[in-house]
Design an enzyme around this catalytic site. Structure first.
Site, PDB file in Angstrom:
ATOM      1  N   HIS A  80      55.916  61.950  69.548  1.00 30.33           N
ATOM      2  CA  HIS A  80      55.388  61.706  68.196  1.00 30.33           C
ATOM      3  C   HIS A  80      54.158  62.568  67.906  1.00 30.33           C
ATOM      4  O   HIS A  80      53.403  62.264  66.977  1.00 30.33           O
ATOM      5  CB  HIS A  80      55.012  60.227  68.033  1.00 30.33           C
ATOM      6  CG  HIS A  80      56.164  59.289  68.252  1.00 30.33           C
ATOM      7  ND1 HIS A  80      57.026  58.934  67.232  1.00 30.33           N
ATOM      8  CD2 HIS A  80      56.608  58.663  69.363  1.00 30.33           C
ATOM      9  CE1 HIS A  80      57.956  58.119  67.726  1.00 30.33           C
ATOM     10  NE2 HIS A  80      57.720  57.934  69.009  1.00 30.33           N
ATOM     11  N   SER A  81      53.956  63.603  68.696  1.00 32.38           N
ATOM     12  CA  SER A  81      52.704  64.363  68.649  1.00 32.38           C
ATOM     13  C   SER A  81      52.398  64.993  67.285  1.00 32.38           C
ATOM     14  O   SER A  81      53.173  65.812  66.768  1.00 32.38           O
ATOM     15  CB  SER A  81      52.790  65.471  69.715  1.00 32.38           C
ATOM     16  OG  SER A  81      51.775  66.425  69.519  1.00 32.38           O
TER      17      SER A  81
END
Ligand SMILES: *Cc1c(COP(=O)(O)O)cnc(C)c1O
Length: 301
Positions: A80-81
């Site tokens: 989910h960076s």
């Protein structure tokens, strides 16, 4: 030899970066807030995809990449960076090949972030958690660098020495004095950049993950030699860890948006303002203080 930073303005134009970001006064109905003056710097408005502080941290890495004619960047992050997401978008626009090394195997169920990366032409490699842990080891970096000799390798979160000057421009944009600047802390690059810029302010970081000692070490490692501004990280507002959310925090984010018209999310900016509300209630800041909260972005539309 190319002129250094010859591509800087060009990159900002191609990416449609909107700077300087606005500073707005906040008047929340929180107990204790009447004792201080509270402002917010809207780095969340810099770009719809390149999340506020990620642009600040990537600016000079991207400029250097373009100036040196480098066509590849290797970087790291979780599924989910925000960092990989911002970088993947920028690389697509700038015709740079991003090689994204992702923590964990999402090949069967890619996240929205990873689907975007693939759509934008990034090469995504999944690393098991043990390999990912080696992401800063010289051996590990050396292997990737050997396989891609010209690639620029950017550490997780984009936090590196090259990031500091970009973050420092936040302070250069300020036209008023603030006693304290408050920012969320994830990998430390944003706080380190603010400290390095030596504003006439003390710097306060709000840890968004369990990392007492560790986060201070990350920031210290990034700081240049010599005296910098006083700084401090508070560790009681992470709500149990990175991306951990309580019902109270979710409700707080919703109410804050309703009352101020400014959207915040629970991973970074939500924890920042939740912390500010509690600190104001405790009388943490001297009466009359002028406080600037940095909205680092993080919202996905
Ligand atoms: C990455 C991120 C942070 C953390 O910044 P660091 O420089 O890693 O400490 C804060 N806010 C948002 C919205 C982010 O995406």
């Amino acid at each position: 030899m190319p002129e250094p930073q010859q591509h800087q303005l060009e990159i900002e134009q191609i990416l449609d970066i909107s700077l300087p970001s606005a500073v707005q006064q906040l008047n929340p109905d929180w107990p204790g807030s009447e004792q201080v003056e509270l402002y917010i710097k809207r780095d969340d408005l810099i770009h719809p995809v390149i999340s506020g502080n990620k642009w600040r941290k990537l600016k000079y890495a991207l400029t250097e990449t373009m100036d040196n004619g480098v066509a590849e960047i290797i970087s790291f992050g979780g599924g989910h960076s925000n960092h990989l997401h911002a970088l993947g978008y920028a690389c697509m626009k700038l015709n740079i090949q991003l090689i994204a090394l992702v923590r964990g195997d999402y090949s069967q169920h890619p996240t929205e972030t990873l689907k975007d990366l693939q759509r934008w032409g990034s090469q995504v490699h999944y690393l098991d958690k043990l390999s990912y842990r080696k992401r800063s080891d010289a051996d590990f970096i050396g292997k990737w660098q050997a396989a891609h000799p010209n690639a620029l390798i950017i550490p997780e979160g984009g936090s590196q020495t090259l990031a500091l000057a970009g973050v420092g421009e936040i302070c250069a944009e300020l036209t008023q004095h603030f006693d304290t600047i408050v920012t969320p802390v994830g990998s430390g690059g944003t706080l380190a950049g603010l400290v390095t810029a030596r504003p006439e302010s003390s710097l306060l970081g709000i840890a968004v993950l369990k990392g007492e000692g560790y986060l201070e070490q990350l920031v210290t490692e990034l700081l240049p030699e010599g005296a910098c501004n006083p700084w401090k990280i508070l560790h009681q507002f992470h709500c149990g860890g990175y991306a951990r959310v309580t019902t109270e925090l979710t409700e707080f984010c919703r109410d804050f948006h309703l009352q101020s018209g400014i959207a915040i999310e629970p991973v970074y900016s939500g924890k920042l303002f939740f912390a500010l509300k509690q600190l104001l209630a405790e009388g943490y800041f001297k009466p009359g203080s002028r406080i600037l909260a940095l909205h680092t972005g993080g919202l996905r539309t």
